[in-house]
Each structure stands twice: as structure tokens, then as C-alpha cells.
Write a protein that holds these residues in place. Structure first.
Motif, PDB file in Angstrom:
ATOM      1  N   GLU A 169      22.653  11.519  13.149  1.00 33.19           N
ATOM      2  CA  GLU A 169      22.008  10.933  11.893  1.00 33.19           C
ATOM      3  C   GLU A 169      20.612  11.028  11.593  1.00 33.19           C
ATOM      4  O   GLU A 169      20.092  11.560  10.853  1.00 33.19           O
ATOM      5  N   PHE A 195      35.438  11.644  13.389  1.00 30.35           N
ATOM      6  CA  PHE A 195      34.680  10.619  13.251  1.00 30.35           C
ATOM      7  C   PHE A 195      35.069   9.196  13.877  1.00 30.35           C
ATOM      8  O   PHE A 195      34.181   8.110  14.161  1.00 30.35           O
ATOM      9  N   LEU A 246      25.907   9.975  17.872  1.00 27.43           N
ATOM     10  CA  LEU A 246      26.132   9.503  16.614  1.00 27.43           C
ATOM     11  C   LEU A 246      24.866   9.281  16.148  1.00 27.43           C
ATOM     12  O   LEU A 246      24.385   9.877  14.863  1.00 27.43           O
ATOM     13  N   LEU A 261      34.012  11.981  17.900  1.00 33.34           N
ATOM     14  CA  LEU A 261      32.646  11.960  18.466  1.00 33.34           C
ATOM     15  C   LEU A 261      32.297  10.219  19.261  1.00 33.34           C
ATOM     16  O   LEU A 261      31.409  10.269  19.901  1.00 33.34           O
ATOM     17  N   PRO A 262      33.008   9.312  18.784  1.00 37.48           N
ATOM     18  CA  PRO A 262      32.933   8.108  19.487  1.00 37.48           C
ATOM     19  C   PRO A 262      32.903   8.405  20.855  1.00 37.48           C
ATOM     20  O   PRO A 262      32.587   7.220  21.810  1.00 37.48           O
TER      21      PRO A 262
END
Length: 359
Positions: free
Chosen positions: A176, A161, A172, A165-166
Motif C-alpha cells: 500500500e 488478495f 500488504l 498475500l495474507p
């Protein structure tokens, strides 16, 4: 050796190399003992502890004192553990514990020492592969999935995280809101389970060839009470589910496959419009001469010799091996139809390369 060879032999170079080989043997023995220390929890027992006797250490670890004492001697000789002969007490310096314990701030390098032990366990099977040209199966390797799960836990899941993933910024927000995600070659599924817990509106699936790994993943998901993740035993040879997924990942999985290019092509074809494929693999070069300074290059070629290459050959594949090279991976993505390809190397992890491919 002939008389002529003896006359032309540079004895200084020969002796220097013999000394180097001796160092290799000593280091190899230390690595094997390091594997024992990791698996038995001895480094964790020693970490942060005041100097202690072998009996005190053995009692704390709930192990036999005689064996612990001999293991400690090996670690003292390797310079891993300090020893005070006057009091016969042992201590693991904090600076050494920083890369040898399960919560080590520098990452637990003792995890990789287990590969050294594994090399010896499968030596006879490997010799047969050399002699016959045949391959192996995943279940020929004891504890393989446990080792890989530990590796993935600190190289993938721990940084998932904050760092990984960035690399795909828009994913992201999509996670969500809720999207469909596949992890191809998921192993025990730690990364997928972490995502499923973090993003309850998204739907996750993990595929892997190995039934024992999938069963472990299922049990973990059930224990966590996760209803948005499923795991399936699946041979990914010829895989394609056109338009099925919004986000696909594979972590250190492609080069082991029977048909790595076919898998990459199938995964890209299975993305929906605007979908993303995140692929992690070893970041070495396809050119041998460029890997002299690559981290753990000797270990990686050794693991490739006894595991990654024969596992691929055992499936009827070409056996690309662990060190197939980032250039090969990038070419596969391009030829498989990726519209854009970004190659990333994370500052804290020089061993891996991360590709973000979009269709």
C-alpha cells in the motif's frame, strides 16, 4: 507369453486389470472431449440452460450442429451431460457445471483437460526426447501459455488478495505504501497486473524467458493503463540483482528452470534487508511412494514427462520435473540462505505449496 507364464497367470487379476485399462482409455477420451468443450465454450453455453436439442445448443454456441451432436454423445456416454431420448434434448446439470465452466464455483477442471490434448500434440517430439535424451523449448508446445494463464488465473490470481498475500501479513501494508516487486517467471503476468492495479504506489516488474508471454502481458498492462508495471524477456539463469527488490514472487516457475537452485539463491540475494520471497509450486513429495493419494498425481507426472522435465533439459538443466517435491524446494531455500521459511498449504488448494522465505 510363455506356456509357463500362462499357467501361472491369475486370470481374475489379469481381467480385472484389463477392465481397469479400458476405463483409463474411456476416461482419457472423455478428457480430450472435455478440452474441446472448454475451448469451444460449450460448457458455458450449456450451463444454466433448460434441456435443449443439439441444433439449439449449436446455434447458441455458433458452431456446426453435426459436430456438436457428436461431442454431446461423447459427453453423455461419459456421464457429464444428461440426455432425454424421448425429446432428444441435452442438459448439463448444475452440479456438473460447478466444476466445468469459466465461472465455476469449484474451479474450472476443464482447464486441466487441455493438458490431455496437449500430450497427444507433442507425442512425436516426446518420443524423440526418449530416444536422444535431448530436451524441448517452450515454443514446442502449442497453446501452453494460454493453458498456464488460465490455470494461474484460478489458482493464483483469483485468491491473491483473500488467501495468498495474507500469508505474508506485513507485505500488504508495504504494498500500500509503495515497494519494489519482482515476479520471476511471470508468464502472461496476470498476478502481477492484479497487484499493480490494487497497489498503485508500488512498482512491479515481471521477467520471463518466453517472448510471446511477455508481449501478451505488455498488451494487457497497456490496455489497463498501468504505468507501474513493466515486463521483460529475460533468461533467469544466473540471475542476481543484489538488494534490488522488497518482495519477490514465483508461481509454479522454479522447477522448469535450467538451474532451479541457482535461481532461488539469486532471488534471495536480490532481496533488500527485511525482504520476502513468496514461492508457489506443486505440493507433492519428492518420494514417489508418498504421492499415491496426491491430487492428479498421474496427470502431473505425465505433464512432467512431456513438458517440465524436457524443457529444463532443453536449457541444459538437470530436469527436476514437476514432482521435484516440497522437500527439495524447502532444502533449496534453506541452503540458499533463507533466514526463516514457512510452508503453507491452503485449505481450498491441496495441490500447491506456498513458501514464505525471509532474508
Amino acid at each position: 507369453m510363455t506356456a509357463v507364464q500362462e499357467q501361472t497367470l491369475d486370470m481374475a487379476k489379469a481381467e480385472a486389470f484389463a477392465e481397469r485399462v479400458g476405463g483409463m482409455l474411456d476416461a482419457g477420451a472423455a478428457a480430450a472431449m472435455m478440452s474441446l468443450g472448454h475451448r469451444l465454450g460449450l460448457f458455458d453455453t450449456l450451463a444454466g440452460r433448460a434441456p435443449a436439442t443439439s441444433a439449439e445448443i449449436a446455434a447458441a454456441a455458433q458452431l456446426s450442429e453435426r459436430y456438436v451432436r457428436e461431442w454431446l454423445a461423447a459427453m453423455v456416454m461419459a456421464g457429464v451431460v444428461d440426455y432425454a431420448p424421448q425429446t432428444r434434448r441435452y442438459r448439463l446439470p448444475d452440479e456438473h457445471a460447478a466444476c466445468l465452466t469459466r465461472d465455476a464455483p469449484l474451479g474450472n477442471l476443464a482447464v486441466y483437460a487441455q493438458h490431455i490434448a496437449l500430450l497427444g500434440k507433442v507425442e512425436e517430439r516426446t518420443i524423440a526426447c526418449f530416444e536422444t535424451g535431448e530436451g524441448t523449448r517452450y515454443d514446442d508446445y502449442p497453446c501452453f501459455h494460454q493453458i498456464m494463464a488460465e490455470d494461474s488465473g484460478q489458482t493464483v490470481t483469483a485468491g491473491l488478495f483473500d488467501h495468498i498475500l495474507p500469508l505474508v501479513p506485513d507485505v500488504l501494508d508495504r504494498l500500500e505504501k509503495g515497494i519494489d516487486v519482482l515476479d520471476a517467471g511471470c508468464g502472461r503476468g496476470s498476478a502481477l497486473i492484479a497487484m499493480a492495479k490494487r497497489f498503485p504506489k508500488s512498482r512491479f516488474a515481471g521477467y520471463d524467458l518466453c517472448a510471446d508471454a511477455i508481449e501478451h502481458a505488455r498488451q494487457t498492462a497497456r490496455a489497463e493503463g498501468l504505468g507501474n508495471v513493466t515486463f521483460e524477456v529475460r533468461d533467469l539463469t544466473g540471475y542476481s540483482e543484489p538488494g534490488r527488490w522488497d518482495f519477490v514472487t514465483s508461481f509454479d516457475a522454479v522447477h522448469d528452470q535450467k538451474d532451479p537452485f541457482g535461481l532461488v539463491k539469486g532471488l534471495l540475494a536480490s532481496l533488500r534487508p527485511g525482504g520476502v520471497y513468496l514461492m508457489q509450486d506443486i505440493g507433492a513429495s519428492a518420494d514417489l511412494e508418498k504421492n499415491r493419494d496426491f491430487p492428479f498425481a498421474t496427470l502431473l507426472y505425465a505433464v512432467s514427462t512431456v513438458h517440465c522435465t524436457p524443457v529444463s533439459i532443453g536449457q541444459g538443466g538437470a530436469g527436476l520435473g514437476t514432482m521435484w517435491g516440497w522437500e527439495t524446494a524447502e532444502r533449496f531455500l534453506r541452503e540458499a540462505g533463507a533466514r526463516t521459511i514457512e510452508r503453507n498449504v491452503l485449505p481450498h488448494d491441496p495441490m500447491n505449496v506456498w513458501f514464505v522465505a525471509r532474508v
